[in-house]
Design a protein around this motif. Structure first.
Motif, mmCIF file in Angstrom:
data_model
loop_
_atom_site.group_PDB
_atom_site.id
_atom_site.type_symbol
_atom_site.label_atom_id
_atom_site.label_comp_id
_atom_site.label_asym_id
_atom_site.label_seq_id
_atom_site.Cartn_x
_atom_site.Cartn_y
_atom_site.Cartn_z
ATOM 1 N N ALA A 92 21.190 -27.861 83.313
ATOM 2 C CA ALA A 92 20.955 -27.545 81.906
ATOM 3 C C ALA A 92 21.301 -28.719 80.993
ATOM 4 N N THR A 93 22.320 -29.493 81.353
ATOM 5 C CA THR A 93 22.728 -30.633 80.527
ATOM 6 C C THR A 93 21.956 -31.896 80.853
ATOM 7 N N LEU A 94 21.129 -31.851 81.880
ATOM 8 C CA LEU A 94 20.331 -33.015 82.264
ATOM 9 C C LEU A 94 19.195 -33.217 81.261
ATOM 10 N N ASP A 95 18.910 -34.463 80.963
ATOM 11 C CA ASP A 95 17.825 -34.803 80.039
ATOM 12 C C ASP A 95 16.762 -35.575 80.821
ATOM 13 N N PRO A 96 15.788 -34.871 81.425
ATOM 14 C CA PRO A 96 14.802 -35.560 82.275
ATOM 15 C C PRO A 96 14.053 -36.697 81.587
ATOM 16 N N PRO A 97 13.587 -36.548 80.325
ATOM 17 C CA PRO A 97 12.906 -37.686 79.700
ATOM 18 C C PRO A 97 13.766 -38.944 79.617
ATOM 19 N N LEU A 98 15.055 -38.767 79.328
ATOM 20 C CA LEU A 98 15.947 -39.921 79.269
ATOM 21 C C LEU A 98 16.126 -40.539 80.653
ATOM 22 N N ILE A 99 16.265 -39.687 81.676
ATOM 23 C CA ILE A 99 16.420 -40.197 83.038
ATOM 24 C C ILE A 99 15.171 -40.964 83.459
ATOM 25 N N TRP A 100 13.988 -40.421 83.147
ATOM 26 C CA TRP A 100 12.747 -41.122 83.490
ATOM 27 C C TRP A 100 12.683 -42.484 82.798
ATOM 28 N N ALA A 101 13.117 -42.523 81.544
ATOM 29 C CA ALA A 101 13.075 -43.794 80.813
ATOM 30 C C ALA A 101 14.021 -44.820 81.424
ATOM 31 N N ARG A 102 15.187 -44.370 81.875
ATOM 32 C CA ARG A 102 16.150 -45.299 82.472
ATOM 33 C C ARG A 102 15.718 -45.752 83.854
ATOM 34 N N LEU A 103 15.005 -44.872 84.568
ATOM 35 C CA LEU A 103 14.573 -45.214 85.924
ATOM 36 C C LEU A 103 13.294 -46.030 85.941
ATOM 37 N N ASP A 104 12.404 -45.795 84.982
ATOM 38 C CA ASP A 104 11.091 -46.423 84.967
ATOM 39 C C ASP A 104 10.975 -47.356 83.768
ATOM 40 N N ARG A 105 11.723 -48.430 83.813
ATOM 41 C CA ARG A 105 11.724 -49.398 82.721
ATOM 42 C C ARG A 105 10.584 -50.385 82.944
ATOM 43 N N ARG A 106 9.522 -50.154 82.201
ATOM 44 C CA ARG A 106 8.367 -51.018 82.354
ATOM 45 C C ARG A 106 8.491 -52.236 81.442
ATOM 46 N N PRO A 107 7.974 -53.365 81.875
ATOM 47 C CA PRO A 107 8.060 -54.566 81.047
ATOM 48 C C PRO A 107 7.206 -54.439 79.782
#
Length: 226
Positions: free
Chosen positions: A211-226
């Motif tokens: 419930a406290t997880l923020d998937p959009p933030l996790i995706w942004a941190r994991l998939d840092r595109r140039p």
């Protein structure tokens, strides 16, 4: 162009990430697609805020506070409670001077002894293996993110965690145990063990971690595109 405090509409270009892709929520461009009308907007990055779609008013994204630290703490607590639930006695039945102790996995072993292999495998998978893999996967992903890095293979692991979340049914298992306790209370004296309390807390902690997880933030941190 219409300006709002929540986000500004962006032209929907065909080459943008599709709305069905979970990583589209927070790409390198900083825009998200509305789940209702597919309008691209730029949500607020302030913690604890809720961004609305300027076109239809639907909730685009809720920025959660401490979305790395809190699920990390809950996942670590969950693994500790999981170890207690597996290693300590679950229930003790006393009847006529006879005492029999059971553990969390005793029911699964009994199903296998009765040749109910499918049911035993399903209970083992949904009540033990999936929650354990889910908590372990969260630690594997969140600990490196807390250190501003990303572990190898984090993207497919996180995708799998979100996919199997609906298959973690520890609360159903716990309800079944409580129903059995009510029925067995008339036949013998039931002494709950430490594993019962650990399992109840584990159900709450696992739910809180997701419930406290923020998937959009996790995706942004994991998939840092140039």
């Amino acid at each position: 162009m219409m300006n709002t405090a929540i986000g500004s509409p962006r032209r929907h270009e065909p080459e943008q990430t599709p709305a069905s892709d979970p990583r589209r929520d927070r790409s390198a461009t900083g825009v998200v697609a509305c789940h209702t009308c597919d309008l691209l907007t730029r949500p607020s990055d302030a913690a604890g805020t809720t961004s609305l779609c300027p076109r239809c008013g639907a909730v685009v994204h809720r920025q959660k506070s401490n979305s790395i630290d809190r699920p990390l703490a809950f996942a670590l607590s969950g693994l500790i409670l999981f170890a207690i639930a597996l290693t300590h006695p679950f229930l003790a039945m006393k009847s006529g001077g006879f005492v029999q102790e059971t553990t969390l996995l005793t029911g699964i072993f009994e199903l296998w002894k009765q040749h109910l292999y499918g049911l035993g495998a399903l209970v083992l998978l949904t009540c033990a293996l999936i929650p354990l893999a889910q908590l372990s996967g969260l630690l594997y992903i969140l600990i490196p993110l807390r250190l501003n890095t990303a572990a190898p293979g984090s993207i497919p692991i996180f995708r799998a965690i979100l996919h199997v979340n609906s298959w973690a049914m520890m609360e159903v298992f716990l309800i079944g145990i409580l129903v059995a306790l009510v029925k067995l209370a008339k036949m013998a004296t039931i002494v709950p063990g430490a594993a019962v309390m650990a399992l109840g807390l584990l159900t709450v902690v696992t739910t809180a971690a997701m419930a406290t997880l923020d998937p959009p933030l996790i995706w942004a941190r994991l998939d840092r595109r140039p």
